[in-house]
Motif scaffolding. Structure first.
Motif, mmCIF file in Angstrom:
data_model
loop_
_atom_site.group_PDB
_atom_site.id
_atom_site.type_symbol
_atom_site.label_atom_id
_atom_site.label_comp_id
_atom_site.label_asym_id
_atom_site.label_seq_id
_atom_site.Cartn_x
_atom_site.Cartn_y
_atom_site.Cartn_z
ATOM 1 N N MET A 1 13.799 1.169 -22.967
ATOM 2 C CA MET A 1 13.551 0.283 -21.822
ATOM 3 C C MET A 1 14.162 0.902 -20.565
ATOM 4 N N THR A 2 13.390 0.920 -19.489
ATOM 5 C CA THR A 2 13.862 1.460 -18.213
ATOM 6 C C THR A 2 14.261 0.316 -17.285
ATOM 7 N N THR A 3 15.373 0.503 -16.589
ATOM 8 C CA THR A 3 15.845 -0.510 -15.660
ATOM 9 C C THR A 3 16.401 0.166 -14.415
ATOM 10 N N GLU A 4 16.775 -0.627 -13.431
ATOM 11 C CA GLU A 4 17.390 -0.110 -12.208
ATOM 12 C C GLU A 4 18.882 -0.395 -12.233
ATOM 13 N N GLN A 5 19.660 0.531 -11.687
ATOM 14 C CA GLN A 5 21.094 0.327 -11.561
ATOM 15 C C GLN A 5 21.576 0.870 -10.221
ATOM 16 N N ILE A 6 22.718 0.373 -9.780
ATOM 17 C CA ILE A 6 23.314 0.834 -8.521
ATOM 18 C C ILE A 6 24.622 1.530 -8.857
ATOM 19 N N VAL A 7 24.730 2.804 -8.441
ATOM 20 C CA VAL A 7 25.890 3.614 -8.788
ATOM 21 C C VAL A 7 26.668 3.985 -7.534
ATOM 22 N N LEU A 8 27.930 4.360 -7.745
ATOM 23 C CA LEU A 8 28.785 4.847 -6.668
ATOM 24 C C LEU A 8 28.576 6.357 -6.548
ATOM 25 N N THR A 9 28.111 6.813 -5.396
ATOM 26 C CA THR A 9 27.801 8.237 -5.221
ATOM 27 C C THR A 9 28.959 9.026 -4.626
ATOM 28 N N SER A 10 29.838 8.366 -3.880
ATOM 29 C CA SER A 10 30.966 9.058 -3.255
ATOM 30 C C SER A 10 32.060 8.044 -2.948
ATOM 31 N N ARG A 11 33.274 8.518 -2.818
ATOM 32 C CA ARG A 11 34.399 7.629 -2.520
ATOM 33 C C ARG A 11 34.548 7.499 -1.009
ATOM 34 N N PRO A 12 34.545 6.275 -0.513
ATOM 35 C CA PRO A 12 34.583 6.089 0.939
ATOM 36 C C PRO A 12 35.926 6.464 1.539
ATOM 37 N N LYS A 13 35.869 6.914 2.767
ATOM 38 C CA LYS A 13 37.068 7.126 3.570
ATOM 39 C C LYS A 13 37.038 6.080 4.677
ATOM 40 N N GLY A 14 37.943 5.123 4.599
ATOM 41 C CA GLY A 14 37.886 4.001 5.524
ATOM 42 C C GLY A 14 36.867 2.987 5.038
ATOM 43 N N THR A 15 36.108 2.436 5.961
ATOM 44 C CA THR A 15 35.135 1.398 5.626
ATOM 45 C C THR A 15 33.942 2.003 4.887
ATOM 46 N N PRO A 16 33.565 1.461 3.728
ATOM 47 C CA PRO A 16 32.399 1.988 3.005
ATOM 48 C C PRO A 16 31.118 1.801 3.808
ATOM 49 N N THR A 17 30.126 2.615 3.486
ATOM 50 C CA THR A 17 28.795 2.492 4.072
ATOM 51 C C THR A 17 27.778 2.501 2.942
ATOM 52 N N LEU A 18 26.536 2.228 3.282
ATOM 53 C CA LEU A 18 25.481 2.240 2.275
ATOM 54 C C LEU A 18 25.290 3.631 1.668
ATOM 55 N N ASP A 19 25.748 4.668 2.369
ATOM 56 C CA ASP A 19 25.628 6.024 1.837
ATOM 57 C C ASP A 19 26.499 6.252 0.604
ATOM 58 N N ASN A 20 27.464 5.362 0.366
ATOM 59 C CA ASN A 20 28.322 5.490 -0.817
ATOM 60 C C ASN A 20 27.653 4.977 -2.090
ATOM 61 N N PHE A 21 26.428 4.443 -1.960
ATOM 62 C CA PHE A 21 25.739 3.847 -3.106
ATOM 63 C C PHE A 21 24.366 4.493 -3.297
ATOM 64 N N ARG A 22 23.856 4.384 -4.520
ATOM 65 C CA ARG A 22 22.504 4.858 -4.798
ATOM 66 C C ARG A 22 21.875 3.956 -5.852
ATOM 67 N N CYS A 23 20.615 3.603 -5.648
ATOM 68 C CA CYS A 23 19.856 2.840 -6.635
ATOM 69 C C CYS A 23 18.985 3.827 -7.416
ATOM 70 N N GLU A 24 19.052 3.773 -8.742
ATOM 71 C CA GLU A 24 18.328 4.737 -9.561
ATOM 72 C C GLU A 24 17.829 4.078 -10.842
ATOM 73 N N ASN A 25 16.908 4.729 -11.500
ATOM 74 C CA ASN A 25 16.414 4.247 -12.790
ATOM 75 C C ASN A 25 17.303 4.741 -13.920
ATOM 76 N N SER A 26 17.365 3.924 -14.965
ATOM 77 C CA SER A 26 18.170 4.260 -16.133
ATOM 78 C C SER A 26 17.453 3.791 -17.391
ATOM 79 N N THR A 27 17.605 4.528 -18.475
ATOM 80 C CA THR A 27 16.999 4.146 -19.748
ATOM 81 C C THR A 27 18.055 3.547 -20.664
ATOM 82 N N LEU A 28 17.792 2.353 -21.174
ATOM 83 C CA LEU A 28 18.743 1.671 -22.045
ATOM 84 C C LEU A 28 18.528 2.073 -23.501
ATOM 85 N N PRO A 29 19.607 2.166 -24.287
ATOM 86 C CA PRO A 29 19.462 2.456 -25.713
ATOM 87 C C PRO A 29 19.029 1.204 -26.478
ATOM 88 N N GLN A 30 18.865 1.327 -27.772
ATOM 89 C CA GLN A 30 18.529 0.185 -28.610
ATOM 90 C C GLN A 30 19.748 -0.722 -28.772
#
Length: 332
Positions: A1-30
């Motif tokens: 099964m494929t789903t969407e997830q939101i991951v942390l792409t980088s550690r923010p310095k100061g206030t986080p921005t949307l660039d610190n996140f990424r939405c990607e597809n992921s395959t779930l196991p049984q």
């Protein structure tokens, strides 16, 4: 099964921005024995998550890069290989930022949506409500007639803490950041006074004016200059429940403030920090009391609900701009 997830792409310095996140597809196991497949319904965003974005030792592990963030969530069971849960059950747990995901039965608790709407278990009947209850009642130990000041008073914890103080017969002053929130605190939630910290120039004098008998309990969600001003007006044997320090979460510099120890010493003040996990064994007690006050109409509740799973990063960042009144929740 494929789903969407939101991951942390980088550690923010100061206030986080949307660039610190990424939405990607992921395959779930049984799904394995003792596990369930869940579909996320409601996701909590909370200020403490900012600390987990750093690679630093704390009371909870840091989020890992290129892995989903996680937090409190309400989900529906869509496949079960657990004797404890069946398809259609609604459950609560610390769960990943994913549309669907697999979780162990050991990490889930069934909720009853008849007692209260599901999202309430992320707020007033969840960690934020419990933080308000135990922080105020166990550390603050309020007595009728005392003066209580709550910073971050229109947030998820502060809103409940102030109302509990009123239930205990205290005079309650809330500090928030917009005129709309000030009006809400006084007219809808029963605060005796409320201060817009963004429109005043001398917080110390304003606290003196609204607390002519001094401050007996300070429920601190904010820290910084606001707390400096409140603490300067503490009475003898005052108590400080140190719940959050959101004013410094995005700061990359160490700020220098007043040296508080002489004041705490000479006025015999108790200041105690806490995390809600300290009270895990007593959660049923807190939930029972909060639910009772809700049923009796002594507690009111409000939420800021953001629609769309993909809005999770935006909602989290909105906490640091004061965009929420009450609990901030994302509805998938």
């Amino acid at each position: 099964m494929t789903t969407e997830q939101i991951v942390l792409t980088s550690r923010p310095k100061g206030t986080p921005t949307l660039d610190n996140f990424r939405c990607e597809n992921s395959t779930l196991p049984q799904v394995q024995v003792g596990e369930v497949l869940l579909k996320g319904l409601y996701y909590s965003v909370d200020p403490y998550m900012r600390g987990r974005m750093n690679d630093a030792k704390s009371y909870v592990p840091s989020f890992q890069l290129d892995q989903p963030l996680e937090g409190g969530a309400i989900a529906e069971v869509i496949e079960s290989k657990s004797a404890d849960f069946k398809t259609g059950d609604l459950v609560l747990g610390s769960l990943p930022w994913s549309r669907e995901f697999i979780a162990s039965e050991k990490n889930l608790r069934k909720i009853d949506s008849i007692i209260a709407p599901p999202s309430y278990y992320l707020g007033i009947l969840g960690m934020t409500g419990l933080a308000a209850y135990f922080g105020l009642m166990d550390i603050g130990k309020p007595k009728a007639g005392e003066t209580v000041v709550v910073s971050g008073a229109a947030g998820a914890v502060g809103l409940v803490a102030g109302q509990i103080a009123k239930i205990q017969g205290c005079r309650v002053i809330g500090i928030a950041g917009t005129d709309e929130k000030i009006k809400l605190l006084k007219e809808d939630f029963g605060f005796d006074e409320a201060i817009n910290y963004k429109t005043i120039t001398d917080m110390k004098n304003v606290i003196a004016a609204v607390c002519p008998k001094g401050v007996d309990i300070y429920f601190d969600n904010v820290g910084g200059e606001i707390s400096d001003a409140v603490i300067s007006h503490l009475n003898f044997h005052a108590r400080i429940a140190l719940c959050g320090q959101i004013s410094s979460y995005n700061s990359s510099d160490i700020s220098m403030g007043p040296r508080l120890q002489p004041m705490l010493l000479t006025r015999s003040v108790l200041m105690q920090g806490f995390i809600i996990g300290n009270y895990q064994a007593r959660f049923p007690e807190g939930i029972k009391k909060l639910a009772q006050w809700l049923k009796e109409g002594k507690l009111k509740y409000t939420e800021t609900i953001v629609l769309g799973f993909e809005q999770l990063p935006t909602a989290l960042l909105g906490l640091f701009k004061g965009e929420n009144t009450g609990k901030m929740i994302v509805k998938a």
